[in-house]
Design an enzyme around this catalytic site. Structure first.
Site, mmCIF file in Angstrom:
data_model
loop_
_atom_site.group_PDB
_atom_site.id
_atom_site.type_symbol
_atom_site.label_atom_id
_atom_site.label_comp_id
_atom_site.label_asym_id
_atom_site.label_seq_id
_atom_site.Cartn_x
_atom_site.Cartn_y
_atom_site.Cartn_z
ATOM 1 N N LYS A 264 -29.515 -15.208 2.691
ATOM 2 C CA LYS A 264 -28.320 -15.167 3.399
ATOM 3 C C LYS A 264 -28.036 -13.497 3.948
ATOM 4 C CE LYS A 264 -25.997 -17.534 2.174
ATOM 5 N NZ LYS A 264 -25.553 -18.314 3.292
ATOM 6 N N HIS B 73 -37.459 -18.682 5.604
ATOM 7 C CA HIS B 73 -37.135 -17.695 4.799
ATOM 8 C C HIS B 73 -38.863 -17.322 3.746
ATOM 9 C CE1 HIS B 73 -32.755 -18.007 5.700
ATOM 10 N NE2 HIS B 73 -33.001 -19.295 4.512
ATOM 11 N N SER C 20 -24.102 -12.970 -1.647
ATOM 12 C CA SER C 20 -23.258 -14.259 -1.138
ATOM 13 C C SER C 20 -25.042 -15.136 -1.128
ATOM 14 C CB SER C 20 -24.378 -13.600 0.895
ATOM 15 O OG SER C 20 -23.956 -14.604 0.822
#
Ligand code: A3P
Length: 290
Positions: A42, A103, A133
């Site tokens: 995010k 990620h 987020s």
């Protein structure tokens, strides 16, 4: 749809279907021409990916659409619950140079990326907006663990208990290695402030040269408004039981400072005190925390 439990891999909580495939992920060997886009979830992954894809296609959105898969750059890790093909499967079927997303925190990036001196773009976003987020994402993404109430979620974030681990370790890990590994370290807030400047930075880092006109076109095509309408970017291809868009769209708000609509004064104070402690050993120029 299962909300997958988290299993630690070298102390970093990862969804179990990633942890269970860990050996394959760690062994992945990229081509030296491959590019890695790395982020804490995010922080602006999709936005950066869209900019990079357009730069590689000289701003031609139609050429991007003809790319082989609905969501273009595969995540190195397996992000989709079976039977959606894993990132590793998809990568094997693509020819280099590939754009690969991850990620994973720095220490879990497969060593082949460093051995082959791959280019790496890292995008960081200020902690509070990143948290908000992620909270909405965990509410809507039915394969992520339940976020629970917002107050408790703040604690999980501070303690590094969310999927992909500690935001603090993540942003620091890449920051500390950025010079040695030639990582382009970007900030979401800079991209919001002056997207053209950041598109040009990415262009230079990738040794590309597109005309000023094409840069303007890319800035326009990657505005929040345009990306929200773009099925290649808004993840409308992910079936609704996984992403419940009635809870929150993937392209949610795209603002700096939305945390102010979510943190109470007390939560903000507690967060800032903890932030000071966790970030005291580095000086990463995050903005808009206050
Ligand atoms: P919000 O939830 O704050 O709206 P990622 O791609 O890493 O999952 O990040 C998603 C976040 O980036 C979401 O933040 C999304 O709205 C925002 N985002 C995506 N494209 C954007 C753009 N073109 N401009 C600004 N924000 C964007």
């Amino acid at each position: 749809i299962t909300r997958f439990p988290l299993i630690p891999v070298r102390g970093v909580p990862l969804m179990n279907y990633i942890a269970n495939n860990w050996d394959n992920i760690w062994a992945f060997c990229p081509d030296p021409s491959d590019l890695l886009i790395a982020t804490y979830p995010k922080a602006g992954t999709t936005w950066t990916q869209e900019i990079v894809d357009l730069l590689l296609h000289n701003g031609d959105a139609e050429a991007c659409k003809r790319a082989p898969t609905p969501v273009r750059s595969p995540f190195l890790e397996i992000v989709s619950p079976p039977p959606i093909p894993s990132g590793l499967d998809r990568l094997e079927k693509m020819d280099p140079p590939r754009v690969i997303k991850t990620h994973l925190p720095f220490q879990l990036v497969p060593p082949g990326f460093w051995e082959n001196k791959c280019k790496v773009i890292y995008v960081a976003r200020n902690a509070k907006d990143n948290l908000v987020s992620y909270y909405y994402f965990d509410l809507m993404n039915q394969s992520q663990p339940e976020p629970g109430p917002f107050g408790g979620y703040i604690h999980k974030f501070m303690q590094g208990e969310l999927s992909w681990g500690s935001w603090y370790d993540h942003v620091k890990g890449y920051w500390l290695e950025r010079e040695k590994r030639n990582i382009l370290y970007l900030f979401y807030e800079d991209m919001k402030e002056n997207p053209r400047r950041e598109v040009e930075r990415i262009m230079k880092y990738l040794d590309l040269s597109v005309s000023d006109e094409v840069v303007s076109q890319i800035v326009e095509l990657t505005s929040f408004k345009n990306m929200k309408e773009n099925p290649m970017a808004n993840y409308s291809c992910i079936p609704s039981p996984v992403f419940d868009k009635s809870i929150s769209p993937f392209m949610r708000k795209g603002e700096v400072g939305d945390w102010k609509n979510h943190f109470t004064a007390e939560q903000s104070k507690l967060f800032d005190e903890d932030y000071e402690k966790q970030m005291k050993d580095v000086d990463i120029p995050f903005r808009t925390l206050i």
